[in-house]
Design an enzyme around this catalytic site. Structure first.
Site, PDB file in Angstrom:
ATOM      1  N   ARG A   1       0.603  -1.250  -0.056  1.00 31.04           N
ATOM      2  CA  ARG A   1       0.039  -0.073   0.088  1.00 31.04           C
ATOM      3  C   ARG A   1       0.876   1.511   0.096  1.00 31.04           C
ATOM      4  O   ARG A   1       1.261   1.711   0.888  1.00 31.04           O
ATOM      5  CB  ARG A   1      -0.569  -0.005   1.218  1.00 31.04           C
ATOM      6  CG  ARG A   1      -2.363   0.740   1.290  1.00 31.04           C
ATOM      7  CD  ARG A   1      -2.414   1.013   2.625  1.00 31.04           C
ATOM      8  NE  ARG A   1      -1.289   1.821   3.463  1.00 31.04           N
ATOM      9  CZ  ARG A   1      -1.701   1.870   4.829  1.00 31.04           C
ATOM     10  NH1 ARG A   1      -2.413   1.523   5.486  1.00 31.04           N
ATOM     11  NH2 ARG A   1      -1.150   2.610   5.727  1.00 31.04           N
TER      12      ARG A   1
ATOM     13  N   HIS B   1      -4.305   4.601   4.641  1.00 25.26           N
ATOM     14  CA  HIS B   1      -4.520   3.313   4.766  1.00 25.26           C
ATOM     15  C   HIS B   1      -5.855   4.243   3.914  1.00 25.26           C
ATOM     16  O   HIS B   1      -6.075   4.021   2.644  1.00 25.26           O
ATOM     17  CB  HIS B   1      -5.356   3.249   6.162  1.00 25.26           C
ATOM     18  CG  HIS B   1      -6.456   2.664   6.246  1.00 25.26           C
ATOM     19  ND1 HIS B   1      -6.596   1.609   5.315  1.00 25.26           N
ATOM     20  CD2 HIS B   1      -7.501   2.774   6.884  1.00 25.26           C
ATOM     21  CE1 HIS B   1      -7.866   0.534   5.543  1.00 25.26           C
ATOM     22  NE2 HIS B   1      -8.386   1.619   6.174  1.00 25.26           N
TER      23      HIS B   1
ATOM     24  N   TYR C   1       3.262   5.534  11.189  1.00 24.95           N
ATOM     25  CA  TYR C   1       3.864   4.541  12.296  1.00 24.95           C
ATOM     26  C   TYR C   1       4.643   3.627  10.618  1.00 24.95           C
ATOM     27  O   TYR C   1       5.251   2.781  11.450  1.00 24.95           O
ATOM     28  CB  TYR C   1       2.601   3.827  12.748  1.00 24.95           C
ATOM     29  CG  TYR C   1       1.623   3.600  11.131  1.00 24.95           C
ATOM     30  CD1 TYR C   1       1.314   2.897  10.187  1.00 24.95           C
ATOM     31  CD2 TYR C   1       0.179   4.876  11.750  1.00 24.95           C
ATOM     32  CE1 TYR C   1       0.633   3.132   8.997  1.00 24.95           C
ATOM     33  CE2 TYR C   1      -0.935   4.600  10.524  1.00 24.95           C
ATOM     34  CZ  TYR C   1      -0.358   3.756   8.860  1.00 24.95           C
ATOM     35  OH  TYR C   1      -1.681   3.901   8.327  1.00 24.95           O
TER      36      TYR C   1
HETATM   37  C1  TPP Z   1     -14.805  -5.292  11.341  1.00 23.18           C
HETATM   38  C2  TPP Z   1     -14.520  -4.285  10.840  1.00 23.18           C
HETATM   39  N1  TPP Z   1     -13.746  -4.166  11.774  1.00 23.18           N
HETATM   40  C3  TPP Z   1     -12.992  -2.439  11.054  1.00 23.18           C
HETATM   41  C4  TPP Z   1     -12.753  -2.016  10.469  1.00 23.18           C
HETATM   42  C5  TPP Z   1     -12.033  -0.704  10.354  1.00 23.18           C
HETATM   43  N2  TPP Z   1     -11.082  -1.489   9.284  1.00 23.18           N
HETATM   44  C6  TPP Z   1     -11.032  -0.762   7.958  1.00 23.18           C
HETATM   45  S1  TPP Z   1     -10.416  -1.313   7.179  1.00 23.18           S
HETATM   46  C7  TPP Z   1      -9.127  -1.781   8.142  1.00 23.18           C
HETATM   47  C8  TPP Z   1      -7.985  -2.739   8.065  1.00 23.18           C
HETATM   48  C9  TPP Z   1      -7.970  -3.537   6.753  1.00 23.18           C
HETATM   49  O1  TPP Z   1      -7.033  -3.825   6.464  1.00 23.18           O
HETATM   50  P1  TPP Z   1      -6.500  -4.935   5.514  1.00 23.18           P
HETATM   51  O2  TPP Z   1      -7.571  -5.775   5.170  1.00 23.18           O
HETATM   52  O3  TPP Z   1      -5.466  -5.926   5.265  1.00 23.18           O
HETATM   53  O4  TPP Z   1      -7.386  -3.827   4.170  1.00 23.18           O
HETATM   54  P2  TPP Z   1      -6.843  -2.900   3.903  1.00 23.18           P
HETATM   55  O5  TPP Z   1      -7.196  -1.893   3.960  1.00 23.18           O
HETATM   56  O6  TPP Z   1      -5.069  -3.365   3.212  1.00 23.18           O
HETATM   57  O7  TPP Z   1      -6.608  -2.680   1.996  1.00 23.18           O
HETATM   58  C10 TPP Z   1      -9.961  -1.859   9.534  1.00 23.18           C
HETATM   59  C11 TPP Z   1      -9.658  -3.107  10.772  1.00 23.18           C
HETATM   60  C12 TPP Z   1     -14.434  -2.525   9.416  1.00 23.18           C
HETATM   61  N3  TPP Z   1     -14.029  -1.400   8.490  1.00 23.18           N
HETATM   62  N4  TPP Z   1     -15.128  -3.440   9.929  1.00 23.18           N
END
Ligand code: TPP
Ligand code: MG
Length: 362
Positions: A257, A261, A270
């Site tokens: 990425r 985020h 971080y």
């Molecule tokens: C059930 C849930 N818990 C927490 C969140 C908050 N949240 C949004 S994105 C994310 C991290 C996702 O990481 P990843 O699966 O690696 O996807 P990326 O953002 O790197 O594409 C979190 C914890 C959420 N959207 N849904």
């Protein structure tokens, strides 16, 4: 009783194009020149869309946005292997996959502008809308694949997720179900090595995410997710396996990425600048262009024409977004109930009257 080995496992790593665009011809997927150019065009369009989304958010014209920057090959390469009859379930960082599938660009912008009409996938299209609750799309995709199998439809389902999603129960339940019932589904994990501020090493002690599939009885492969040929090849093989009744596959696309985020995040708090710089050198678009230039498929004039055309498409989608008629506020009462409960019907009528309208129909 002597101990004996009852199971061993291995995970393949697949890379076809190296960082300088040199191609392993033995592994190159069967794509003709036109298709290679098309894949490159989708990746550039995704980058242009993404860049504009970021700017629109900074100008207050979009709510928030999760950039795809650096992950274009993982999205375009896998979606390009789908047939129009196949089904696609995404998380939230896959604009490239939607573009390849032909979803109007305006709708993706609309979603991030907070307009739910961005989620209203046109009738007859086999794709599901953006899914924010992490990993919840995975068991639904497995269920859709099972439904297709049950009906005897010769289709496959592709489900995207991030590395963070692999720690959720939904991931394990979805993969277990798909494995046990040999559902025709391909799980594509965009391992961008971060889940907001959680690095991969805090997500799992496993060496790969791909190997998690093995626990559920089906193959997992790790591919260079910034190499669109590797992604396409792995996705294509996995989709064929699924369509042939051989069950699911997990394709882990190892990528990065490059951005924050979302527009609500500041990743410099971080992670190190060095890490980001190191991954910038591996980014997928330059890599494919280098290959195409070396192979005589591409030159400066094509590049300039493509960049101009991509910019025009994006500007026109933004214009569509901003000139789209406002939604009917009464829609908040619609689409949930077959028959609106009486108290909501009263609220709806009151709301309509207060806004100078007549007696509304639900
Ligand atoms: C059930 C849930 N818990 C927490 C969140 C908050 N949240 C949004 S994105 C994310 C991290 C996702 O990481 P990843 O699966 O690696 O996807 P990326 O953002 O790197 O594409 C979190 C914890 C959420 N959207 N849904
Ligand atoms: Mg991630």
């Amino acid at each position: 009783m002597p101990k004996k080995l009852i199971e061993t496992f291995s995970v393949e790593w697949l890379q076809v194009l190296d960082e300088d665009g040199n191609c392993d011809e033995g592994l190159r997927p069967s794509l003709d020149n036109k298709q290679v150019r098309e894949i490159y065009e989708w990746m550039v369009l995704t980058r242009t869309f993404d860049d504009k989304a970021f700017k629109l958010q900074r100008e207050g014209r979009l709510g928030t946005y999760a950039a795809a920057l650096g992950q274009e090959a993982a999205q375009v390469g896998s979606a390009y292997a789908l047939r129009s009859t196949d089904w696609m379930f995404t998380a939230f960082r896959e604009p490239g996959a939607y573009l390849v599938r032909g979803l109007p660009m305006r709708m993706i912008y609309q979603y991030w502008a907070g307009d739910e009409r961005g989620s209203q996938i046109p009738e007859g299209e086999n794709d599901f809308p953006i899914c924010i609750p992490v990993a919840t799309q995975i068991p639904i995709a497995a269920g859709a694949a099972m439904a297709a199998k049950y009906k005897g439809d010769a289709v496959a389902v592709m489900a995207f997720m991030g590395d963070g999603a692999t720690s959720k129960g939904d991931f394990h339940e979805g993969l277990n179900f798909a494995g046990a019932f040999a559902a025709p589904v391909v799980f594509v994990c965009q391992n961008n090595q971060w889940a907001i501020s959680v690095p991969l090493k805090r997500q799992t002690a496993a060496k790969t995410l791909a190997q998690k599939a093995i626990a559920y009885g089906f193959p997992g492969v790790q591919v260079d997710g910034n190499d669109v040929f590797a992604v396409y090849r792995a996705a294509q093989e996995a989709l064929e396996r699924a369509r042939a009744g051989m069950g699911p596959t997990l394709v882990e696309c190892l990528t990065y990425r490059l951005g924050d985020h979302t527009t609500a995040d500041d990743a410099s708090r971080y992670r190190s600048r060095e890490e980001v710089e190191q991954w910038k050198r591996k980014e997928p678009i330059d890599r494919l262009r280098k290959y195409m230039e070396k192979s005589g498929l591409w030159d400066d004039s094509r590049e300039q024409a493509l960049r101009a055309a991509a910019k025009e498409k994006v500007e026109s989608a933004v214009h569509e977004l901003e000139s789209f008629p406002a939604p009917d506020p009464l829609d908040i009462f619609r689409f949930t109930y077959q028959n609106l409960p009486v108290e909501l019907r009263e609220q709806m009528a009151g709301f309509s009257k207060a806004n100078g309208g007549g007696d509304p129909r639900d």
